[in-house]
Write a protein that holds these residues in place. Structure first.
Motif, PDB file in Angstrom:
ATOM      1  N   LYS A 104      -7.313  -9.306  -2.926  1.00  0.00           N
ATOM      2  CA  LYS A 104      -7.109  -7.942  -3.444  1.00  0.00           C
ATOM      3  C   LYS A 104      -6.224  -7.077  -2.541  1.00  0.00           C
ATOM      4  CE  LYS A 104      -9.660  -8.745  -7.037  1.00  0.00           C
ATOM      5  NZ  LYS A 104      -8.989  -9.003  -8.316  1.00  0.00           N
ATOM      6  N   ASP A 105      -5.472  -7.695  -1.624  1.00  0.00           N
ATOM      7  CA  ASP A 105      -4.499  -6.932  -0.837  1.00  0.00           C
ATOM      8  C   ASP A 105      -3.272  -6.659  -1.703  1.00  0.00           C
ATOM      9  OD1 ASP A 105      -5.996  -6.892   1.537  1.00  0.00           O
ATOM     10  OD2 ASP A 105      -5.355  -8.934   2.030  1.00  0.00           O
ATOM     11  N   SER A 106      -2.666  -5.481  -1.523  1.00  0.00           N
ATOM     12  CA  SER A 106      -1.513  -5.093  -2.341  1.00  0.00           C
ATOM     13  C   SER A 106      -0.211  -5.535  -1.683  1.00  0.00           C
ATOM     14  CB  SER A 106      -1.492  -3.569  -2.531  1.00  0.00           C
ATOM     15  OG  SER A 106      -2.644  -3.152  -3.205  1.00  0.00           O
TER      16      SER A 106
ATOM     17  N   GLN B 260      -1.226  -8.298  -6.451  1.00  0.00           N
ATOM     18  CA  GLN B 260      -2.344  -8.404  -5.507  1.00  0.00           C
ATOM     19  C   GLN B 260      -2.615  -9.860  -5.198  1.00  0.00           C
ATOM     20  OE1 GLN B 260      -5.574  -6.235  -7.410  1.00  0.00           O
ATOM     21  NE2 GLN B 260      -5.219  -4.483  -6.074  1.00  0.00           N
TER      22      GLN B 260
ATOM     23  N   GLY C 113      -4.132  -5.411 -11.158  1.00  0.00           N
ATOM     24  CA  GLY C 113      -3.375  -4.399 -10.428  1.00  0.00           C
ATOM     25  C   GLY C 113      -1.898  -4.411 -10.776  1.00  0.00           C
TER      26      GLY C 113
ATOM     27  N   ASN D 169       0.842  -1.195   0.000  1.00  0.00           N
ATOM     28  CA  ASN D 169       0.000   0.000   0.000  1.00  0.00           C
ATOM     29  C   ASN D 169       0.880   1.249   0.000  1.00  0.00           C
ATOM     30  OD1 ASN D 169      -1.400   2.278   1.634  1.00  0.00           O
ATOM     31  ND2 ASN D 169      -3.074   1.000   0.902  1.00  0.00           N
TER      32      ASN D 169
END
Length: 254
Positions: free
Chosen positions: A84-86, A80, A168, A44
């Motif tokens: 959907k966590d970066s 990701q 992403g 993030n």
């Protein structure tokens, strides 16, 4: 958790580091301090700005640009998870750091497809863009390894234009493909159109494409731009612009 990392004396002479800004170089080094022993960390950008540049108020706005520079040079990979966590992975991690007793990473590995555009084998890298990472004969195993992965030849070399995928991740066409598009649309300012196409994907996340659909998306964009007469012809040095008659709007008397 922050960790003590090492910087080899040859780092500043790396060709890949010479192609990024000073801020991106510093950002790259600081990323090592918060990466785990597998070279992975949370990605993030706001969180990274606060951890790496706590005293710089503008870092939150600029860090995405620095990360883009590093990703274009294939120093890092942003990806990701299924949730959907970066996340972010530092490429060629074991060329940067020698870790005796590595801890097991709690961060998921990148999907293998995320490496589709990254050539890990750097044996044919030009000597001008290589750096001796080992530093001494004791560490001879890593001598000659590049700081970042750099493919050679137009068919494998990636262009500078980056496009955000639906996953992403950042995707880049090959230099050979750029030449092919330029030949198909010879009078088009291709660089400008590719920048517009990339910006459109950035501004419209729901419309982003998969890696498989990117060539079709870009070709359709270029074709549409040409059909809509939005293509500026390339400058012709021998072509003189028409001069407007300064008296054209004046009333004429016989």
């Amino acid at each position: 958790m922050a960790r003590i990392r090492t910087i080899k004396p040859e780092f500043p002479q790396s060709g890949s580091m010479g192609r990024v800004s000073r801020e991106a170089r510093l950002c790259f080094i600081l990323l090592w301090t918060i990466a785990d022993d597998s070279g992975r960390l949370r990605g993030n950008s706001r969180m990274l700005a606060s951890l790496l540049f706590p005293y710089d108020i503008d870092a939150g706005k600029k860090i995405d640009g620095w990360l883009d520079e590093l990703e274009l040079e294939k120093c890092i990979l942003r990806y990701q998870s299924e949730s959907k966590d970066s996340y972010l992975a530092i490429l060629n991690w074991h060329n940067h750091q020698k870790i005796d007793k590595p801890s097991k990473s709690k961060i998921p590995e990148p999907d293998s497809r995320a490496f589709a555009n990254i050539r890990e084998d750097s044996r044919e890298t030009d000597e001008a863009s290589r750096t001796v990472v080992g530093g001494s004969k004791d560490q001879g195993e890593n001598q000659g390894s590049p700081i970042c992965t750099e493919p050679q030849g137009d068919s494998m070399q990636l262009a500078d234009h980056g496009f955000i995928l639906s996953s992403g991740n950042l995707w880049r066409p090959t230099v050979a493909k750029i030449h092919e598009w330029q030949a198909t649309f010879p009078v088009m300012d291709l660089d400008a159109q590719l920048r517009l196409a990339g910006q459109w994907l950035k501004d419209n996340p729901a419309k982003r494409k998969t890696e498989k659909g990117m060539h079709r998306y870009i070709f359709a964009w270029l074709e549409r731009a040409q059909n809509n007469n939005k293509v500026l012809p390339l400058f012709q040095p021998n072509q003189q612009p028409k001069r407007r008659d300064p008296y054209a709007d004046c009333p004429r008397y016989s």
